[in-house]
Design a protein around this motif. Structure first.
Motif, PDB file in Angstrom:
ATOM      1  N   ALA A 194       0.772  -1.078   0.461  1.00 42.18           N
ATOM      2  CA  ALA A 194      -0.468   0.107  -0.478  1.00 42.18           C
ATOM      3  C   ALA A 194       1.097   1.153   0.413  1.00 42.18           C
ATOM      4  O   ALA A 194       0.524   1.987  -1.084  1.00 42.18           O
ATOM      5  CB  ALA A 194      -1.205  -0.286   1.631  1.00 42.18           C
ATOM      6  N   GLN A 246       2.877   1.990  -2.787  1.00 44.73           N
ATOM      7  CA  GLN A 246       1.618   2.755  -3.843  1.00 44.73           C
ATOM      8  C   GLN A 246       1.953   4.330  -3.789  1.00 44.73           C
ATOM      9  O   GLN A 246       2.112   4.878  -5.336  1.00 44.73           O
ATOM     10  CB  GLN A 246       0.354   2.466  -4.455  1.00 44.73           C
ATOM     11  CG  GLN A 246      -0.393   0.662  -4.855  1.00 44.73           C
ATOM     12  CD  GLN A 246      -1.614   0.393  -4.280  1.00 44.73           C
ATOM     13  OE1 GLN A 246      -1.753  -0.112  -3.175  1.00 44.73           O
ATOM     14  NE2 GLN A 246      -2.845   0.931  -5.872  1.00 44.73           N
ATOM     15  N   ASP A 277       0.790  -0.584  -8.224  1.00 43.67           N
ATOM     16  CA  ASP A 277      -0.950  -0.371  -8.075  1.00 43.67           C
ATOM     17  C   ASP A 277      -1.319  -0.231  -9.098  1.00 43.67           C
ATOM     18  O   ASP A 277      -2.639  -1.488  -9.193  1.00 43.67           O
ATOM     19  CB  ASP A 277      -0.770   0.860  -8.948  1.00 43.67           C
ATOM     20  CG  ASP A 277      -1.096   1.562 -10.790  1.00 43.67           C
ATOM     21  OD1 ASP A 277       0.499   0.468 -11.345  1.00 43.67           O
ATOM     22  OD2 ASP A 277      -0.626   2.083 -11.264  1.00 43.67           O
ATOM     23  N   ARG A 300      -3.288  -5.353  -6.298  1.00 42.33           N
ATOM     24  CA  ARG A 300      -4.069  -5.753  -5.591  1.00 42.33           C
ATOM     25  C   ARG A 300      -5.578  -6.351  -7.054  1.00 42.33           C
ATOM     26  O   ARG A 300      -5.698  -7.054  -6.289  1.00 42.33           O
ATOM     27  CB  ARG A 300      -4.798  -4.636  -4.779  1.00 42.33           C
ATOM     28  CG  ARG A 300      -5.939  -4.948  -4.121  1.00 42.33           C
ATOM     29  CD  ARG A 300      -6.397  -3.815  -2.885  1.00 42.33           C
ATOM     30  NE  ARG A 300      -5.306  -3.880  -1.994  1.00 42.33           N
ATOM     31  CZ  ARG A 300      -5.899  -5.240  -1.304  1.00 42.33           C
ATOM     32  NH1 ARG A 300      -6.844  -5.866  -0.990  1.00 42.33           N
ATOM     33  NH2 ARG A 300      -4.891  -5.287  -0.269  1.00 42.33           N
ATOM     34  N   HIS A 345      -4.406 -11.367  -5.650  1.00 46.40           N
ATOM     35  CA  HIS A 345      -3.056 -12.533  -5.019  1.00 46.40           C
ATOM     36  C   HIS A 345      -2.633 -11.784  -3.629  1.00 46.40           C
ATOM     37  O   HIS A 345      -2.612 -10.345  -3.626  1.00 46.40           O
ATOM     38  CB  HIS A 345      -2.360 -12.430  -5.682  1.00 46.40           C
ATOM     39  CG  HIS A 345      -2.773 -13.794  -6.790  1.00 46.40           C
ATOM     40  ND1 HIS A 345      -3.159 -14.800  -6.899  1.00 46.40           N
ATOM     41  CD2 HIS A 345      -2.555 -13.532  -8.204  1.00 46.40           C
ATOM     42  CE1 HIS A 345      -3.707 -15.633  -7.801  1.00 46.40           C
ATOM     43  NE2 HIS A 345      -2.250 -15.120  -8.786  1.00 46.40           N
ATOM     44  N   THR A 358       2.557 -13.877  -3.434  1.00 51.00           N
ATOM     45  CA  THR A 358       2.206 -14.473  -4.839  1.00 51.00           C
ATOM     46  C   THR A 358       2.472 -14.104  -5.794  1.00 51.00           C
ATOM     47  O   THR A 358       3.057 -14.784  -7.118  1.00 51.00           O
ATOM     48  CB  THR A 358       0.278 -15.634  -4.405  1.00 51.00           C
ATOM     49  OG1 THR A 358       0.074 -16.420  -3.673  1.00 51.00           O
ATOM     50  CG2 THR A 358       0.189 -16.265  -5.864  1.00 51.00           C
ATOM     51  N   VAL A 374       0.447 -12.222 -14.134  1.00 55.32           N
ATOM     52  CA  VAL A 374      -1.121 -11.826 -13.283  1.00 55.32           C
ATOM     53  C   VAL A 374      -1.570 -11.744 -13.952  1.00 55.32           C
ATOM     54  O   VAL A 374      -3.016 -11.527 -14.069  1.00 55.32           O
ATOM     55  CB  VAL A 374      -0.385 -12.231 -12.151  1.00 55.32           C
ATOM     56  CG1 VAL A 374       0.459 -11.662 -11.604  1.00 55.32           C
ATOM     57  CG2 VAL A 374      -1.519 -13.248 -11.632  1.00 55.32           C
ATOM     58  N   GLY A 377     -12.258  -9.864 -11.460  1.00 54.73           N
ATOM     59  CA  GLY A 377     -11.028  -9.224 -10.390  1.00 54.73           C
ATOM     60  C   GLY A 377     -11.544 -10.261  -9.211  1.00 54.73           C
ATOM     61  O   GLY A 377     -12.472 -11.007  -9.047  1.00 54.73           O
ATOM     62  N   ALA A 378     -10.252 -11.297  -8.975  1.00 53.87           N
ATOM     63  CA  ALA A 378     -10.697 -11.709  -7.265  1.00 53.87           C
ATOM     64  C   ALA A 378     -11.041 -11.061  -5.946  1.00 53.87           C
ATOM     65  O   ALA A 378     -10.072 -10.215  -6.301  1.00 53.87           O
ATOM     66  CB  ALA A 378      -9.750 -12.448  -6.779  1.00 53.87           C
ATOM     67  N   PRO A 394     -10.610  -9.817  -1.740  1.00 54.78           N
ATOM     68  CA  PRO A 394      -9.501 -10.056  -0.756  1.00 54.78           C
ATOM     69  C   PRO A 394     -10.122 -11.515   0.175  1.00 54.78           C
ATOM     70  O   PRO A 394      -9.570 -12.198   0.142  1.00 54.78           O
ATOM     71  CB  PRO A 394      -9.288  -8.898   0.042  1.00 54.78           C
ATOM     72  CG  PRO A 394      -9.510  -7.869  -1.128  1.00 54.78           C
ATOM     73  CD  PRO A 394     -11.401  -9.103  -1.792  1.00 54.78           C
TER      74      PRO A 394
END
Lengths: 243, 180
Positions: B12, B15, B63, B66, B70, B74, B98, B108-109, B111
């Motif tokens: 974070a 970024q 940036d 996220r 991952h 990872t 990735v 996107g996954a 969290p």
């Protein structure tokens, strides 16, 4: 692809082969075309990436690289930027903080109820907001702080600042600032000890509230900054979005 | 001891172009990434070059991290492994990053999804142990040494299609074990 016929289609481990880099160029192109239509494949790819990276993490012994590598990296990544300066000297960068930071802040403060809100991705007008627009941001903790805040500006101009994580030190104040573009931060006031602070900025200050403007909290002496400019650490930071 | 939460906070701050956070991240992770890259390349000078490229990429793409869903580890190992494989196969097609894959899939996954995957990810080691040693080593050989089906067919002295069938069955066995 006659050599795939021995594996039933439903168990074909294409995603694993894709992650491992085993697919032929033709198979790869065909698989990428399917990816767009079948989100489950993207999920499989991410899972294989996690599994294989974890395998590497657990099974490969670390080897300390020589110090010269870090020196080369720092020379490369920092060469185009100023050599010193605090966050405050780089306010121009803050305009670039947008969706990613907002999404991160939502995750950081655990605002489950807000996670389904679609944040705008591109529409960031330079000035002005339509009447009746609710602006909000989640401030992400910085400088080792645990402070998490949610800020909303109601259409009336009233500002609600809610502390959802972290506390206030008894002998210090937390000050809220708004930063527009490359301009200097402008103070909006001191936060209350209570979880909720309500502020009503005057018209000049209120005009600074636009989509894309940054809000920040700094650590200041009791009663706020003695100079009118921020003097302490930036504890939390976020960018306003329209709801 | 650096926790996953520490790494998240470093990301974070990176970024926000925080250099001290970048230095902390390097201290905490460079030996692991260097180990992975060396395992692929088996060449120290080349591995140093790749390690440098990988951290420049981490700084420049912080940036984007996220959106992959991952964990930082990872994300970084995947970048390091792919960069090393690309170097190994200098003439071959580039291995997708990735985040490029995520862009491709436009998905996107959350969290939460990642947290579930991360908590179970260590099972890969147990599941590899359930395979015959040859098969488990073949999977490791592909991920950590960049071997192709052709390389493995030569190594195990079997026809190419036999090798493909053999490895796909191993991957399916792994998949079943991981899902159980």
């Amino acid at each position: 692809m006659s050599d795939r016929t021995d594996i039933p289609p439903e168990t074909d481990p294409l995603a694993a082969e894709y992650v491992l880099g085993l697919l032929s160029p033709v198979e790869r192109t065909a698989f990428e075309a399917r990816l767009r239509a079948e989100p489950v494949l993207a999920k499989e790819i991410r899972q294989w990436e996690v599994y294989f990276a974890t395998m590497a993490d657990l099974e490969v012994a670390p080897v300390a690289p020589p110090a010269r590598v870090l020196h080369s990296i720092e020379a490369q990544v920092f060469s185009t930027e100023t050599t010193r300066g605090s966050l405050w000297d780089r306010v121009g960068f803050w305009r670039g903080l947008s969706v990613t930071t907002s999404a991160l802040a939502i995750a950081a403060v655990g605002f489950a109820v807000l996670t389904n809100i679609q944040l705008p991705t591109t529409d960031v007008p330079e000035t002005g907001i339509p009447a009746g627009t609710l602006l909000m941001t989640h401030l992400v903790p910085l400088e080792g702080s645990t402070l998490g805040l949610a800020v909303t500006r109601e259409p009336s101009g009233v500002l609600q600042v809610r502390r959802v994580a972290g506390t206030m030190a008894a002998d210090r104040s937390q000050e809220l600032w708004v930063i527009v573009g490359d301009n200097a931060p402008v103070s909006l006031g001191i936060l209350d000890d209570d979880a909720l602070t309500t502020l009503t900025p005057d018209a000049d200050l209120d005009a600074l509230f636009t989509v894309g403007a940054a809000l920040a909290i700094t650590d200041e002496p009791l009663g706020g900054s003695p100079t009118g400019d921020p003097t302490g650490d930036v504890l939390a930071l976020g960018t306003l979005v329209a709801l | 001891m650096t926790t996953p939460q520490d790494l998240e906070e470093m990301m974070a701050r990176i970024q926000l172009r925080d250099r001290s956070a970048f230095s902390s991240l390097y201290s905490a992770t460079s030996a692991k990434l260097f180990g992975v890259i060396l395992r692929v390349l088996k060449d120290r000078a080349g591995a140093e070059d790749v390690l440098q490229d990988v951290y420049v990429k981490i700084w420049n793409k912080a940036d984007r991290y996220r959106v992959t869903g991952h964990s930082p580890m990872t994300w970084m190992i995947t970048i390091a492994r792919n960069a090393a494989i690309d170097r190994l196969r200098a003439q071959g097609p580039a291995t997708d990053d990735v985040d490029d894959i995520v862009t491709l899939s436009a998905l996107g996954a959350t969290p939460e999804q990642t947290a579930i995957a991360a908590s179970e990810a260590g099972r890969i080691v147990d599941c590899l142990a359930e395979l015959d040693a040859d098969r488990a080593n073949a999977v490791r050989g592909v991920y950590l040494e960049g071997q192709s089906y052709q390389d493995m067919a030569l190594r195990y002295d079997v026809p190419l299609n036999t090798m493909k069938t053999w490895l796909r069955r191993s991957l399916n066995s792994l998949k079943e074990c991981l899902a159980s």
